[in-house]
Design a protein around this motif. Structure first.
Motif, mmCIF file in Angstrom:
data_model
loop_
_atom_site.group_PDB
_atom_site.id
_atom_site.type_symbol
_atom_site.label_atom_id
_atom_site.label_comp_id
_atom_site.label_asym_id
_atom_site.label_seq_id
_atom_site.Cartn_x
_atom_site.Cartn_y
_atom_site.Cartn_z
ATOM 1 N N LEU A 50 0.744 -1.166 0.062
ATOM 2 C CA LEU A 50 0.028 0.111 -0.018
ATOM 3 C C LEU A 50 0.881 1.189 -0.071
ATOM 4 N N SER A 51 1.762 1.177 0.839
ATOM 5 C CA SER A 51 2.972 2.564 0.923
ATOM 6 C C SER A 51 3.493 2.878 -0.473
ATOM 7 N N LEU A 52 4.015 1.414 -1.102
ATOM 8 C CA LEU A 52 4.671 1.559 -2.595
ATOM 9 C C LEU A 52 3.704 2.021 -3.653
ATOM 10 N N PHE A 53 2.440 1.635 -3.391
ATOM 11 C CA PHE A 53 1.368 2.253 -4.514
ATOM 12 C C PHE A 53 1.107 3.709 -4.118
ATOM 13 N N VAL A 54 0.739 3.969 -3.009
ATOM 14 C CA VAL A 54 0.377 5.609 -2.599
ATOM 15 C C VAL A 54 1.698 6.298 -3.045
ATOM 16 N N THR A 55 2.895 5.777 -2.749
ATOM 17 C CA THR A 55 4.020 7.009 -2.884
ATOM 18 C C THR A 55 4.345 7.206 -4.503
ATOM 19 N N ILE A 56 4.130 5.922 -5.087
ATOM 20 C CA ILE A 56 4.352 5.999 -6.657
ATOM 21 C C ILE A 56 3.381 6.931 -7.484
ATOM 22 N N MET A 57 2.092 6.608 -6.973
ATOM 23 C CA MET A 57 0.990 7.277 -7.550
ATOM 24 C C MET A 57 0.753 8.950 -7.298
ATOM 25 N N ALA A 58 1.482 8.946 -5.928
ATOM 26 C CA ALA A 58 1.497 10.557 -5.519
ATOM 27 C C ALA A 58 2.524 11.320 -6.292
ATOM 28 N N GLN A 59 3.595 10.621 -6.503
ATOM 29 C CA GLN A 59 4.611 11.083 -7.498
ATOM 30 C C GLN A 59 4.235 11.333 -8.873
ATOM 31 N N LEU A 60 3.342 10.412 -9.432
ATOM 32 C CA LEU A 60 2.788 10.453 -10.696
ATOM 33 C C LEU A 60 1.712 11.522 -10.826
ATOM 34 N N GLY A 61 0.964 11.471 -9.641
ATOM 35 C CA GLY A 61 0.113 12.641 -9.997
ATOM 36 C C GLY A 61 0.632 14.093 -9.950
ATOM 37 N N ASP A 62 1.575 14.308 -9.201
ATOM 38 C CA ASP A 62 2.350 15.511 -9.178
ATOM 39 C C ASP A 62 2.901 15.636 -10.642
ATOM 40 N N LEU A 63 3.490 14.733 -11.334
ATOM 41 C CA LEU A 63 3.937 14.916 -12.622
ATOM 42 C C LEU A 63 3.015 15.321 -13.606
#
Length: 298
Positions: free
Chosen positions: A217-230
C-alpha cells in the motif's frame, strides 16, 4: 541564498498550516471533511480552467463545478449508484455547452471540460475510505476503520513530498523528467519513496495492518502520489504556466498542493477494499483471469 531560504520558510509554514487543517478534517470526518472537499473542488476547478485558458482552451467552469459538486455530495451521502448517471449527464452537458455556445476549439473544449470533473471525482474517494471498514472504539469514541487508512495515506504522501524535496534539493543530480518537471530528480523521487515506505510500515504496525499489505500500500501510494504530481506538471507545462495559482506561498495554488492525492487516493481505496478488507489474493486473481480467458476463448 536568502531568496531560497524565504521560499523554503514560506513553503514550510504554508505546508504545516494546510497539513494541520487537512488532518483535522480527516479526524473529524462528516461535515468537516465534506466542507474541505467542496472547498478544494471549487478552488481547484477554477485554477484548472485558468491554466487551460493559457493554452487557448475554454473548458466550461460551471459544468465542471456542477458535476464535481454533485459527485462529492453523492459520495458523501452514500448514493454511489448515481455516480455513473452524473458522469453521463456531465458528458452530455459538456457537448451541449459547446454546441450552443459555439466556442472554438470545439472538441478540445468538450474534452477539457470532461477531464475537469473527472479529475475532481478522483479525490472523492477520500470520503469512501473514511467510511469503509468496521466500527472501531478508542477512548470511548467510535469511528470507522477507514480513518486509520486515511491517516496512513496522509502521512505516506506527506513524507513522500518532504523526502523528495529535501533529498532532491541537496543530492539530486539526475532529472526525473527534464521536459515536464526539470526541478524533480531521480534521487529525490527514490528517497521520498523509501521514506514513505518506512513510515507506512511503522503506521501499518500501529493500526494492525500486516507488513506485506503495509509495504504494498505504501509503495502504491508513494508512486501514484509522484505520478499525480508529474501529471499536474504536464498540464501546466503544456499550458506554459509555472503554478496553478498564487494562493499558497511556497506552493503555488491549491491544485499544486493537492496533486499528490489525485491518483493515490483512488488506488489506495481499491487496494484496501479488495485486498486488505476483502482478502483478495493473487492466486484468486489468477484463477479469475483464467475463467475470463476461458469464457472469451470458448
Amino acid at each position: 541564498m536568502a531568496v531560497l531560504d524565504t521560499i523554503a520558510k514560506n513553503r514550510l509554514i504554508t505546508g504545516t498550516i494546510i497539513g494541520a487543517l487537512v488532518l483535522s478534517c480527516i479526524l473529524l470526518g462528516g461535515k468537516f471533511l465534506l466542507a474541505l472537499l467542496l472547498f478544494f473542488i471549487v478552488i481547484a476547478s477554477k485554477e484548472y480552467v485558468d491554466i487551460l485558458k493559457n493554452k487557448g482552451f475554454l473548458p466550461f467552469f460551471k459544468v465542471i463545478l456542477l458535476v464535481s459538486v454533485t459527485m462529492v455530495l453523492l459520495t458523501a451521502s452514500s448514493y454511489h449508484n448515481l455516480i455513473p448517471f452524473s458522469l453521463m449527464a456531465g458528458t452530455i452537458l459538456s457537448f451541449l455547452a459547446v454546441l450552443f455556445r459555439g466556442r472554438q476549439p470545439y472538441i478540445a473544449n468538450v474534452a477539457t471540460t470532461i477531464l475537469g470533473f473527472l479529475i475532481a471525482w478522483l479525490p472523492c474517494h477520500i470520503c469512501l475510505i473514511r467510511n469503509m471498514g468496521s466500527d472501531v472504539s478508542l477512548f470511548g469514541i467510535t469511528f470507522k476503520q477507514g480513518l486509520y487508512f486515511l491517516i496512513f495515506i496522509f502521512f505516506v504522501i506527506l513524507v513522500t513530498d518532504i523526502g523528495a524535496y529535501f533529498f532532491g534539493t541537496r543530492f539530486g543530480k539526475h532529472k526525473l523528467s527534464p521536459v515536464i518537471s526539470p526541478k524533480k530528480s531521480v534521487e529525490g523521487a527514490v528517497a521520498g519513496g523509501i521514506c514513505a515506505i518506512i513510515v507506512g510500515l511503522i503506521i501499518g504496525k500501529l493500526i494492525g495492518v500486516s507488513i506485506y499489505h503495509s509495504f504494498v500500500l505504501s509503495l502504491f501510494v508513494t508512486i501514484m502520489a509522484q505520478l499525480g504530481d508529474l501529471s499536474e506538471s504536464l498540464i501546466k507545462r503544456d499550458a506554459g504556466v509555472k503554478d496553478s495559482g498564487h494562493s499558497l506561498p511556497g506552493h503555488g495554488g491549491f491544485l499544486d498542493r493537492a496533486d499528490s492525492y489525485i491518483f493515490s487516493v483512488p488506488i489506495a481505496y481499491y487496494y484496501i477494499k479488495f485486498f486488505i478488507l476483502s482478502g483478495l489474493t493473487l492466486p484468486m486473481i489468477t484463477e479469475l483471469l483464467k475463467k475470463v480467458v476461458y469464457v472469451i476463448c470458448g
